[in-house]
Design a protein around this motif. Structure first.
Motif, PDB file in Angstrom:
ATOM      1  N   TRP A  75      -7.467  30.267 -14.556  1.00  0.00           N
ATOM      2  CA  TRP A  75      -8.571  31.177 -14.279  1.00  0.00           C
ATOM      3  C   TRP A  75      -9.140  30.919 -12.888  1.00  0.00           C
ATOM      4  CZ3 TRP A  75      -7.194  29.189 -18.872  1.00  0.00           C
ATOM      5  CH2 TRP A  75      -7.079  30.065 -19.950  1.00  0.00           C
ATOM      6  N   GLU A 102     -10.325  32.927 -10.832  1.00  0.00           N
ATOM      7  CA  GLU A 102     -11.504  33.775 -10.591  1.00  0.00           C
ATOM      8  C   GLU A 102     -12.803  33.121 -11.050  1.00  0.00           C
ATOM      9  OE1 GLU A 102      -9.992  35.018 -14.710  1.00  0.00           O
ATOM     10  OE2 GLU A 102      -9.136  34.294 -12.842  1.00  0.00           O
ATOM     11  N   THR A 152     -18.215  29.837 -10.404  1.00  0.00           N
ATOM     12  CA  THR A 152     -19.128  30.435 -11.383  1.00  0.00           C
ATOM     13  C   THR A 152     -19.814  29.334 -12.199  1.00  0.00           C
ATOM     14  OG1 THR A 152     -17.450  30.629 -13.125  1.00  0.00           O
ATOM     15  CG2 THR A 152     -17.648  32.474 -11.577  1.00  0.00           C
TER      16      THR A 152
END
Length: 79
Positions: free
Chosen positions: A20, A22, A26
């Motif tokens: 992941w 992306e 985050t």
């Protein structure tokens, strides 16, 4: 030298989605929820940077490395 937020090869390529990139940058808790939603066959958990962990590879585990602010610092991968 490669950035820790670059996608690394996973030994568990046959378990569905296994990386992941992306999610790097985050919030850790958001990353865990996203990973478990996108690949229900794994258990994801946050791990504070600097923690000592085992070196075994489990195709049901995703470690989500986070800094002291709870931000993902490495690409989460199955293993």
């Amino acid at each position: 030298m490669a950035s820790p937020c670059e996608n690394n090869t996973s030994f568990c390529a046959d378990v569905g989605k296994n990386a992941w990139p992306e999610l790097c940058g985050t919030r850790g808790n958001t990353a865990v929820a996203t990973i478990e939603k996108e690949n229900p066959s794994v258990d994801a958990s946050t791990v504070p940077e600097g923690s000592i962990v085992t070196t075994d590879i489990l195709c049901t585990r995703v470690r989500v490395w986070v800094n002291r602010n709870g931000v993902v610092t490495r690409v989460p991968v199955v293993g």
